[in-house]
Structures are given as structure tokens and as C-alpha cells.
Scaffold this motif. Sequence first.
Motif, PDB file in Angstrom:
ATOM      1  N   VAL A 104       0.839  -1.208   0.000  1.00 43.35           N
ATOM      2  CA  VAL A 104       0.000   0.000   0.000  1.00 43.35           C
ATOM      3  C   VAL A 104       0.872   1.255   0.000  1.00 43.35           C
ATOM      4  O   VAL A 104       0.625   2.196  -0.760  1.00 43.35           O
ATOM      5  CB  VAL A 104      -0.982  -0.009   1.199  1.00 43.35           C
ATOM      6  CG1 VAL A 104      -1.647   1.338   1.384  1.00 43.35           C
ATOM      7  CG2 VAL A 104      -2.008  -1.115   1.023  1.00 43.35           C
ATOM      8  N   THR A 105       1.909   1.260   0.825  1.00 37.84           N
ATOM      9  CA  THR A 105       2.793   2.426   0.879  1.00 37.84           C
ATOM     10  C   THR A 105       3.476   2.649  -0.464  1.00 37.84           C
ATOM     11  O   THR A 105       3.531   3.781  -0.959  1.00 37.84           O
ATOM     12  CB  THR A 105       3.848   2.260   1.996  1.00 37.84           C
ATOM     13  OG1 THR A 105       3.174   2.016   3.227  1.00 37.84           O
ATOM     14  CG2 THR A 105       4.717   3.494   2.121  1.00 37.84           C
ATOM     15  N   ALA A 106       3.988   1.575  -1.059  1.00 37.50           N
ATOM     16  CA  ALA A 106       4.643   1.698  -2.368  1.00 37.50           C
ATOM     17  C   ALA A 106       3.669   2.265  -3.400  1.00 37.50           C
ATOM     18  O   ALA A 106       4.008   3.203  -4.133  1.00 37.50           O
ATOM     19  CB  ALA A 106       5.171   0.338  -2.821  1.00 37.50           C
TER      20      ALA A 106
ATOM     21  N   TRP B 290      13.600   8.853   0.805  1.00 33.33           N
ATOM     22  CA  TRP B 290      12.571   8.849   1.847  1.00 33.33           C
ATOM     23  C   TRP B 290      11.379   8.005   1.434  1.00 33.33           C
ATOM     24  O   TRP B 290      10.721   7.398   2.285  1.00 33.33           O
ATOM     25  CB  TRP B 290      12.162  10.282   2.208  1.00 33.33           C
ATOM     26  CG  TRP B 290      13.347  11.018   2.748  1.00 33.33           C
ATOM     27  CD1 TRP B 290      14.055  12.008   2.121  1.00 33.33           C
ATOM     28  CD2 TRP B 290      14.020  10.774   3.983  1.00 33.33           C
ATOM     29  NE1 TRP B 290      15.118  12.396   2.903  1.00 33.33           N
ATOM     30  CE2 TRP B 290      15.119  11.657   4.063  1.00 33.33           C
ATOM     31  CE3 TRP B 290      13.808   9.899   5.041  1.00 33.33           C
ATOM     32  CZ2 TRP B 290      15.992  11.689   5.144  1.00 33.33           C
ATOM     33  CZ3 TRP B 290      14.672   9.925   6.120  1.00 33.33           C
ATOM     34  CH2 TRP B 290      15.749  10.817   6.167  1.00 33.33           C
ATOM     35  N   HIS B 291      11.112   7.920   0.142  1.00 28.18           N
ATOM     36  CA  HIS B 291      10.050   7.027  -0.338  1.00 28.18           C
ATOM     37  C   HIS B 291      10.461   5.567  -0.147  1.00 28.18           C
ATOM     38  O   HIS B 291       9.635   4.723   0.199  1.00 28.18           O
ATOM     39  CB  HIS B 291       9.724   7.311  -1.793  1.00 28.18           C
ATOM     40  CG  HIS B 291       8.972   8.589  -1.986  1.00 28.18           C
ATOM     41  ND1 HIS B 291       8.580   9.037  -3.221  1.00 28.18           N
ATOM     42  CD2 HIS B 291       8.540   9.522  -1.110  1.00 28.18           C
ATOM     43  CE1 HIS B 291       7.938  10.188  -3.094  1.00 28.18           C
ATOM     44  NE2 HIS B 291       7.914  10.493  -1.820  1.00 28.18           N
ATOM     45  N   VAL B 292      11.742   5.277  -0.375  1.00 25.28           N
ATOM     46  CA  VAL B 292      12.251   3.920  -0.134  1.00 25.28           C
ATOM     47  C   VAL B 292      12.119   3.591   1.353  1.00 25.28           C
ATOM     48  O   VAL B 292      11.609   2.532   1.727  1.00 25.28           O
ATOM     49  CB  VAL B 292      13.727   3.785  -0.587  1.00 25.28           C
ATOM     50  CG1 VAL B 292      14.313   2.443  -0.153  1.00 25.28           C
ATOM     51  CG2 VAL B 292      13.841   3.968  -2.087  1.00 25.28           C
ATOM     52  N   ILE B 293      12.568   4.517   2.197  1.00 26.97           N
ATOM     53  CA  ILE B 293      12.515   4.291   3.652  1.00 26.97           C
ATOM     54  C   ILE B 293      11.075   4.096   4.115  1.00 26.97           C
ATOM     55  O   ILE B 293      10.779   3.171   4.882  1.00 26.97           O
ATOM     56  CB  ILE B 293      13.202   5.448   4.400  1.00 26.97           C
ATOM     57  CG1 ILE B 293      14.712   5.428   4.115  1.00 26.97           C
ATOM     58  CG2 ILE B 293      12.918   5.379   5.900  1.00 26.97           C
ATOM     59  CD1 ILE B 293      15.447   6.686   4.519  1.00 26.97           C
ATOM     60  N   ALA B 294      10.158   4.935   3.639  1.00 26.96           N
ATOM     61  CA  ALA B 294       8.746   4.813   4.042  1.00 26.96           C
ATOM     62  C   ALA B 294       8.170   3.467   3.611  1.00 26.96           C
ATOM     63  O   ALA B 294       7.460   2.806   4.384  1.00 26.96           O
ATOM     64  CB  ALA B 294       7.930   5.955   3.451  1.00 26.96           C
TER      65      ALA B 294
END
Length: 160
Positions: free
Chosen positions: A28-30, A80-84
Motif C-alpha cells: 500500500v505504501t509503495a 525517503w520514499h524507499v525508507i517509508a
Amino acid sequence: MSALLWTLALLWPVLFIAVATHELAHTVTARLLGIPVRSVDIGAGQEVAAMTVAGIRVSLRRRPSGGFTDADLSAARSRWHVIATVAAGPAVNAIEAVALLLIGRVAPGTPRDMAAALGAAIGLVAILQVIPNQDNDGALIIRALRGHTVQEAGGGSPCR
């Protein structure tokens, strides 16, 4: 049946649910961050069932001892998108563990003991996922935090 037997009987399905929600959180986050997701495996070992949901191949496997989300992290717009995306899985497991431990504190009798034991098990799983170890979630987060490129941080490889 004693509390121990009930806890052991519930452990298998609860771990499957924990793995499924962990992988769902990555997915979902991705998707929310525009990162393509190719497939999700829930569990490990031999495939028991598979289906396609919203263009993503979802596979259910025999053992609840892991899973992975095959997200194209190289498509992330920032580290930050990778980390999230990577942190979302352990974060959901931590929330589940706290919820079960809180239920264990307020529920009367045997269910309290079972909830506390299951919460502790899920909490242990969440902790193990963020301790950096080769290619797990914690290792990907650390590499991204250190400023490595998305490829060096695990771009293209699955969130574990």
C-alpha cells in the motif's frame, strides 16, 4: 484446553496475519508513493494458492515464516520514499504487537494471557525485521539513510 495450548493453536494463523499485514503495508505504501509492485508472497515454502489483485500477483505459501513484496524501489522519487515503503511493514507489526499487549493488560483471564503471548511473538518479529541483517527491512533502511543510491539500498529487490 489450557492457555498454552490455545496460544500455540492460534500462533500459526496469527503469524500468517502478521506476515500478510506486513507485506500489505509495504504494498500500500509503495503504491501510494507511485512505486510499482510486481508481486507479494505471504509466507515461505511451497505455494498453496495464488491470485492477481489490482494487477499484483499475490501468492500464499505454506509456512508463516516470512514473505516479500517485490516492489521496484529504483522507481522511488527519493530515498525517503524507499525508507517509508520498507519501514511500513515493521511499523504495522509493531502496532499489532502493542495492541495485543494492551489487550493482554485489560482482558480478564485466559484471553489476556493468549493476547500477551501473541503480542510478544509479533513484537519479536517486528524487532528482528529492523535489526540490519543482509537483505532484510532494517538493512535496506540503514543503507537508504546513509545516502546510498536506490540501487545500493536495494532498488529492484524485494522488501522482506
